[in-house]
Design a protein around this motif. Structure first.
Motif, short mmCIF file in Angstrom:
data_model
loop_
_atom_site.label_atom_id
_atom_site.label_comp_id
_atom_site.label_asym_id
_atom_site.label_seq_id
_atom_site.Cartn_x
_atom_site.Cartn_y
_atom_site.Cartn_z
N HIS A 270 0.89 -1.60 -0.57
CA HIS A 270 -0.38 0.04 -0.21
C HIS A 270 0.59 1.49 0.14
N VAL A 271 1.86 1.02 0.33
CA VAL A 271 3.17 2.48 0.05
C VAL A 271 2.90 3.05 -0.80
N ARG A 272 2.53 3.20 -2.59
CA ARG A 272 2.46 3.75 -3.82
C ARG A 272 1.16 3.95 -3.63
N GLU A 273 -0.15 3.41 -3.27
CA GLU A 273 -1.19 4.50 -3.57
C GLU A 273 -1.36 5.31 -2.03
N VAL A 274 -0.98 4.77 -1.08
CA VAL A 274 -0.90 5.53 -0.13
C VAL A 274 -0.30 7.43 0.18
N LEU A 275 1.15 6.96 -0.29
CA LEU A 275 1.65 8.80 -0.83
C LEU A 275 0.81 8.92 -2.03
N ALA A 276 0.50 8.39 -3.05
CA ALA A 276 -0.46 9.56 -4.02
C ALA A 276 -1.98 9.92 -3.49
N GLU A 277 -2.41 9.52 -2.91
CA GLU A 277 -3.41 9.70 -1.89
C GLU A 277 -3.23 10.85 -0.86
N LEU A 278 -2.11 11.33 -0.05
CA LEU A 278 -2.08 11.82 1.13
C LEU A 278 -1.30 13.16 -0.39
N ARG A 279 -0.30 12.80 -0.97
CA ARG A 279 0.06 13.84 -1.88
C ARG A 279 -1.45 14.50 -2.11
N GLU A 280 -2.36 13.84 -2.71
CA GLU A 280 -3.28 14.53 -3.56
C GLU A 280 -4.22 14.84 -2.29
N ARG A 281 -4.21 14.80 -1.44
CA ARG A 281 -5.03 15.31 -0.28
C ARG A 281 -4.19 17.10 -0.29
N GLY A 282 -2.80 17.89 -0.40
CA GLY A 282 -1.83 18.05 -0.02
C GLY A 282 -1.61 17.82 0.93
N VAL A 283 -1.01 17.03 1.40
CA VAL A 283 -0.22 16.76 2.92
C VAL A 283 0.71 16.90 1.76
N ARG A 284 1.57 17.64 2.94
CA ARG A 284 3.62 17.63 2.42
C ARG A 284 4.06 15.82 3.17
N LEU A 285 5.06 15.53 2.32
CA LEU A 285 6.23 14.48 2.45
C LEU A 285 7.10 14.74 2.58
N ALA A 286 8.00 14.28 3.46
CA ALA A 286 9.23 13.78 3.34
C ALA A 286 9.81 12.52 3.86
N VAL A 287 11.15 12.53 3.27
CA VAL A 287 11.82 11.10 3.49
C VAL A 287 12.73 11.54 4.64
N VAL A 288 12.99 10.93 6.08
CA VAL A 288 14.02 11.52 6.80
C VAL A 288 15.14 10.10 7.39
N THR A 289 15.47 9.77 6.38
CA THR A 289 16.54 8.08 6.91
C THR A 289 18.35 8.87 6.84
N ASN A 290 19.08 7.62 7.98
CA ASN A 290 20.00 7.67 7.94
C ASN A 290 21.67 7.46 6.57
N LYS A 291 20.84 6.75 5.95
CA LYS A 291 21.28 5.93 5.41
C LYS A 291 21.44 7.19 4.10
N GLU A 292 23.09 7.02 3.83
CA GLU A 292 23.74 8.17 2.81
C GLU A 292 23.17 8.67 1.69
N GLY A 293 23.54 9.97 1.58
CA GLY A 293 22.34 10.20 0.08
C GLY A 293 22.70 9.82 -1.34
N ARG A 294 24.34 9.61 -1.03
CA ARG A 294 24.19 9.08 -2.77
C ARG A 294 22.92 7.39 -2.71
N TYR A 295 22.96 6.43 -1.98
CA TYR A 295 22.43 5.59 -1.68
C TYR A 295 20.45 5.87 -1.76
N THR A 296 20.52 6.60 -0.86
CA THR A 296 19.03 7.27 -0.75
C THR A 296 18.89 7.02 -1.90
N GLN A 297 19.18 8.26 -3.05
CA GLN A 297 18.65 8.81 -3.56
C GLN A 297 18.62 7.79 -5.01
#
Length: 230
Positions: free
Chosen positions: A100-127
């Motif tokens: 359900h990750v993709r469809e939930v993120l899409a719905e949250l974004r559609e409804r105007g919720v700001r979404l962010a990722v906060v991870t300890n993984k290094e940026g080059r791997y995160t991307q």
């Protein structure tokens, strides 16, 4: 009125099951340097403090030495560089989105919720991981373990997102899968929901006392229909 204006997510173990390919990359590296390999469970238990720390844990275990000794060793930079090549090659090969990750993120974004990722993984791997699963368009901001001078459980990343969009603490929610995520949210003064299927260093997530444990991602949509807690 929706309950949260900003929802922040951990990455590994929350949005994406990444442990199998991380284990592959670690073992690719260990094999290259004629070291014994490690198990999937060991890698799962080492996830949380960033990929660099996970590699240090693996090298300390296989070399029967301390993590401090590994960090100070002349060989570590070379080994870390080779790991980076292996992990970049492995990203997206055995990881997958949780249900359900993709469809939930899409719905949250559609409804105007700001979404962010906060991870300890290094940026080059995160991307690389985010791109492998085409998640980039869902997020307003991605903060990796080396984006800021500090990383989780320091609350700086959450505070930066709240400041960027002028979101008060009571309108922000952090979603993760580990004690590190719970501590980060507590340090930032925001609500925290936890998923039970990720990587919490072998401990049940309930022991960390998040505000709520949700079975899967679909429960997040109910936040939009709930009144704010006074």
């Amino acid at each position: 009125m929706r309950r949260y204006d900003l929802i922040l997510f951990d990455l590994d173990g929350t949005l994406i099951e990444t442990a199998p390919e991380i284990c592959d990359a670690v073992n690719d590296t260990l094999t290259q340097f004629d070291l014994p390999t490690v198990s999937q469970q060991q890698v799962n238990d080492w996830i949380g403090h960033g990929t660099r720390e996970l590699l240090i844990q693996a090298l300390a275990f296989t070399g029967n030495t301390t993590t401090d000794t590994v960090r100070k060793s002349d060989a570590f930079k070379l080994i870390e560089a080779e790991f980076g090549k292996h992990y970049q090659a492995r990203c997206g090969t055995r990881s997958h989105l949780y249900p359900h990750v993709r469809e939930v993120l899409a719905e949250l974004r559609e409804r105007g919720v700001r979404l962010a990722v906060v991870t300890n993984k290094e940026g080059r791997y995160t991307q690389t991981v985010i791109d492998a699963h085409a998640l980039g368009p869902f997020f307003d901001r991605v903060i990796s373990g080396d984006t800021l001078p500090v990383k989780k459980p320091n609350p700086a990343a959450i505070h930066a997102c709240m400041a960027q969009w002028s979101v008060p603490a009571e309108r922000a929610l952090f979603v993760g899968d580990s004690s590190i995520d719970v501590a980060t949210a507590r340090n930032a003064g925001v609500a925290v929901w936890a998923l039970p299927y990720g990587y919490n260093m072998g401990e049940p997530i309930e022991a960390c006392n998040p505000d709520r444990v949700i079975a899967d991602f679909s429960a997040l949509l109910t936040t939009l229909a709930q009144p704010a807690v006074s």
